[in-house]
Design a protein around this motif. Structure first.
Motif, mmCIF file in Angstrom:
data_model
loop_
_atom_site.group_PDB
_atom_site.id
_atom_site.type_symbol
_atom_site.label_atom_id
_atom_site.label_comp_id
_atom_site.label_asym_id
_atom_site.label_seq_id
_atom_site.Cartn_x
_atom_site.Cartn_y
_atom_site.Cartn_z
ATOM 1 N N GLU A 135 0.810 -1.218 0.000
ATOM 2 C CA GLU A 135 0.000 0.000 0.000
ATOM 3 C C GLU A 135 0.847 1.274 0.000
ATOM 4 O O GLU A 135 0.311 2.380 -0.084
ATOM 5 C CB GLU A 135 -0.937 0.017 1.212
ATOM 6 N N LEU A 136 2.164 1.141 0.099
ATOM 7 C CA LEU A 136 3.052 2.306 0.204
ATOM 8 C C LEU A 136 2.928 3.195 -1.031
ATOM 9 O O LEU A 136 3.106 2.743 -2.153
ATOM 10 C CB LEU A 136 4.506 1.846 0.373
ATOM 11 N N LYS A 137 2.626 4.493 -0.788
ATOM 12 C CA LYS A 137 2.456 5.447 -1.887
ATOM 13 C C LYS A 137 3.546 6.508 -1.929
ATOM 14 O O LYS A 137 3.891 6.986 -2.996
ATOM 15 C CB LYS A 137 1.091 6.140 -1.794
ATOM 16 N N GLU A 138 4.061 6.894 -0.746
ATOM 17 C CA GLU A 138 5.040 7.978 -0.762
ATOM 18 C C GLU A 138 6.065 7.852 0.363
ATOM 19 O O GLU A 138 5.756 7.439 1.461
ATOM 20 C CB GLU A 138 4.344 9.341 -0.688
ATOM 21 N N ILE A 139 7.272 8.232 -0.001
ATOM 22 C CA ILE A 139 8.368 8.351 0.952
ATOM 23 C C ILE A 139 8.781 9.813 0.880
ATOM 24 O O ILE A 139 9.202 10.292 -0.174
ATOM 25 C CB ILE A 139 9.539 7.415 0.572
ATOM 26 N N LEU A 140 8.629 10.517 1.985
ATOM 27 C CA LEU A 140 8.835 11.963 1.967
ATOM 28 C C LEU A 140 10.311 12.342 2.114
ATOM 29 O O LEU A 140 11.175 11.495 2.310
ATOM 30 C CB LEU A 140 7.972 12.614 3.045
ATOM 31 N N ALA A 141 10.573 13.626 2.036
ATOM 32 C CA ALA A 141 11.937 14.166 2.025
ATOM 33 C C ALA A 141 12.751 13.709 3.231
ATOM 34 O O ALA A 141 12.256 13.680 4.352
ATOM 35 C CB ALA A 141 11.891 15.690 1.980
ATOM 36 N N TYR A 142 13.984 13.348 2.968
ATOM 37 C CA TYR A 142 14.960 12.958 3.985
ATOM 38 C C TYR A 142 14.508 11.774 4.840
ATOM 39 O O TYR A 142 15.059 11.550 5.921
ATOM 40 C CB TYR A 142 15.295 14.138 4.911
ATOM 41 N N GLU A 163 4.241 5.960 -5.568
ATOM 42 C CA GLU A 163 4.158 7.025 -6.560
ATOM 43 C C GLU A 163 5.333 7.988 -6.489
ATOM 44 O O GLU A 163 5.767 8.506 -7.500
ATOM 45 C CB GLU A 163 2.854 7.815 -6.362
ATOM 46 N N SER A 164 5.824 8.259 -5.276
ATOM 47 C CA SER A 164 6.880 9.265 -5.177
ATOM 48 C C SER A 164 7.880 8.967 -4.061
ATOM 49 O O SER A 164 7.522 8.448 -3.008
ATOM 50 C CB SER A 164 6.279 10.651 -4.970
ATOM 51 N N ILE A 165 9.122 9.341 -4.347
ATOM 52 C CA ILE A 165 10.208 9.287 -3.380
ATOM 53 C C ILE A 165 10.729 10.711 -3.291
ATOM 54 O O ILE A 165 11.164 11.285 -4.284
ATOM 55 C CB ILE A 165 11.316 8.315 -3.829
ATOM 56 N N GLY A 166 10.650 11.298 -2.108
ATOM 57 C CA GLY A 166 10.974 12.699 -1.920
ATOM 58 C C GLY A 166 12.445 13.038 -2.078
ATOM 59 O O GLY A 166 13.311 12.158 -2.096
ATOM 60 N N GLU A 167 12.707 14.323 -2.159
ATOM 61 C CA GLU A 167 14.088 14.785 -2.317
ATOM 62 C C GLU A 167 14.920 14.377 -1.104
ATOM 63 O O GLU A 167 14.443 14.358 0.021
ATOM 64 C CB GLU A 167 14.127 16.289 -2.535
ATOM 65 N N TYR A 168 16.138 13.987 -1.388
ATOM 66 C CA TYR A 168 17.110 13.578 -0.373
ATOM 67 C C TYR A 168 16.621 12.417 0.488
ATOM 68 O O TYR A 168 17.123 12.205 1.592
ATOM 69 C CB TYR A 168 17.498 14.765 0.532
ATOM 70 N N THR A 182 11.768 -3.253 -9.122
ATOM 71 C CA THR A 182 10.930 -4.228 -9.809
ATOM 72 C C THR A 182 9.480 -4.107 -9.333
ATOM 73 O O THR A 182 9.206 -4.165 -8.140
ATOM 74 C CB THR A 182 11.431 -5.669 -9.558
ATOM 75 N N GLY A 183 8.575 -3.927 -10.263
ATOM 76 C CA GLY A 183 7.157 -3.869 -9.946
ATOM 77 C C GLY A 183 6.640 -2.512 -9.542
ATOM 78 O O GLY A 183 5.462 -2.356 -9.226
ATOM 79 N N CYS A 184 7.485 -1.495 -9.537
ATOM 80 C CA CYS A 184 7.059 -0.138 -9.154
ATOM 81 C C CYS A 184 6.423 0.545 -10.359
ATOM 82 O O CYS A 184 6.952 1.525 -10.891
ATOM 83 C CB CYS A 184 8.243 0.669 -8.633
ATOM 84 N N THR A 185 5.288 0.067 -10.772
ATOM 85 C CA THR A 185 4.635 0.557 -11.989
ATOM 86 C C THR A 185 3.969 1.920 -11.817
ATOM 87 O O THR A 185 3.642 2.567 -12.804
ATOM 88 C CB THR A 185 3.589 -0.465 -12.472
ATOM 89 N N SER A 186 3.760 2.365 -10.572
ATOM 90 C CA SER A 186 3.111 3.661 -10.335
ATOM 91 C C SER A 186 4.103 4.773 -10.040
ATOM 92 O O SER A 186 3.702 5.931 -9.880
ATOM 93 C CB SER A 186 2.126 3.552 -9.171
ATOM 94 N N LEU A 187 5.383 4.465 -9.964
ATOM 95 C CA LEU A 187 6.387 5.452 -9.582
ATOM 96 C C LEU A 187 6.543 6.512 -10.674
ATOM 97 O O LEU A 187 6.944 6.215 -11.791
ATOM 98 C CB LEU A 187 7.731 4.774 -9.317
ATOM 99 N N THR A 188 6.206 7.749 -10.323
ATOM 100 C CA THR A 188 6.288 8.839 -11.301
ATOM 101 C C THR A 188 7.268 9.929 -10.878
ATOM 102 O O THR A 188 7.718 10.702 -11.703
ATOM 103 C CB THR A 188 4.911 9.497 -11.523
ATOM 104 N N THR A 189 7.599 9.997 -9.576
ATOM 105 C CA THR A 189 8.450 11.084 -9.100
ATOM 106 C C THR A 189 9.554 10.567 -8.188
ATOM 107 O O THR A 189 9.280 9.894 -7.194
ATOM 108 C CB THR A 189 7.624 12.120 -8.305
ATOM 109 N N ILE A 190 10.786 10.901 -8.551
ATOM 110 C CA ILE A 190 11.935 10.675 -7.685
ATOM 111 C C ILE A 190 12.552 12.052 -7.494
ATOM 112 O O ILE A 190 13.012 12.673 -8.445
ATOM 113 C CB ILE A 190 12.951 9.682 -8.282
ATOM 114 N N GLY A 191 12.539 12.536 -6.261
ATOM 115 C CA GLY A 191 12.988 13.896 -5.965
ATOM 116 C C GLY A 191 14.458 14.120 -6.170
ATOM 117 O O GLY A 191 15.248 13.186 -6.322
ATOM 118 N N ASN A 192 14.829 15.387 -6.146
ATOM 119 C CA ASN A 192 16.201 15.819 -6.307
ATOM 120 C C ASN A 192 17.107 15.117 -5.302
ATOM 121 O O ASN A 192 16.835 15.098 -4.113
ATOM 122 C CB ASN A 192 16.276 17.347 -6.095
#
Length: 195
Positions: A135-142, A163-168, A182-192
């Motif tokens: 169910e993991l959707k986002e990993i925020l900054a740092y 969907e997203s991995i935050g900056e740093y 592998t299998g991260c078909t929804s990943l659209t954003t990888i932060g700076n």
């Protein structure tokens, strides 16, 4: 006298060994601290927690000085509040385990949706198991930023809703040798500088 000393030593070793590993089922969120005697809170190195937990329970876990391995796969983080601050369900809140130096291995809840800002910032984690976090959707900054050269492998395998991995998010992890998307078909954003 010799037998008494040997028996006392045996009991001490038995008690010490017994207090190292434990499974705890939490029926009511916020009560984990009442389920762990003070001596166990100070000595447990390996803990599996199931049931409903909240921010207060996560604070209890963070305050355990010997805890090296934490398995939360069967835990469900429920929404809670502390004064005017609210904590969302299925979220590791911001800075929850920040600067924790004892925690080495973490298996996160299967129902986890968000890992907050700096949740594990400046820890010394060696392994983070996200493989069952479907169910993991986002990993925020740092979130895992500035882990001090200990984390070698990161796997997002099975995180199809990520969907997203935050900056740093994983920055300064100088020894990461392997990252599996592998299998991260929804990943659209990888932060700076996420890695």
């Amino acid at each position: 006298m010799k037998k008494i000393l040997l028996f006392t030593a045996f009991l001490g070793c038995f008690a010490w060994g017994y207090a190292q590993t434990k499974n705890v089922a939490v029926e009511t969120a916020g009560t984990l601290s009442t389920l762990l005697p003070a001596d166990e809170t100070a000595t447990l190195t390996d803990l599996t927690v199931t049931g409903s937990i909240n921010k207060a329970d996560l604070n209890t876990l963070n305050g355990m000085p010997a805890l090296a391995t934490l398995n939360l796969s069967g835990a469900n983080i429920v929404a809670s509040s502390d004064g005017e601050t609210s904590y969302a369900e299925n979220t590791i809140p911001d800075r929850t385990f920040m600067s924790n130096k004892s925690l080495k291995n973490v298996v996160l809840p299967n129902s986890l949706v968000t890992i907050g800002d700096e949740a594990f910032y400046m820890t010394e984690l060696e392994t983070v198991d996200l493989s069952n976090c479907t169910e993991l959707k986002e990993i925020l900054a740092y979130a895992f930023g500035s882990i001090q050269e200990t984390l070698t492998t990161v796997s997002f395998k099975g995180c199809s809703k990520l969907e997203s991995i935050g900056e740093y998010a994983f920055t300064n992890d100088k020894v990461i040798a392997s990252i599996d998307f592998t299998g991260c078909t929804s990943l659209t954003t990888i932060g700076n500088r996420a890695f």
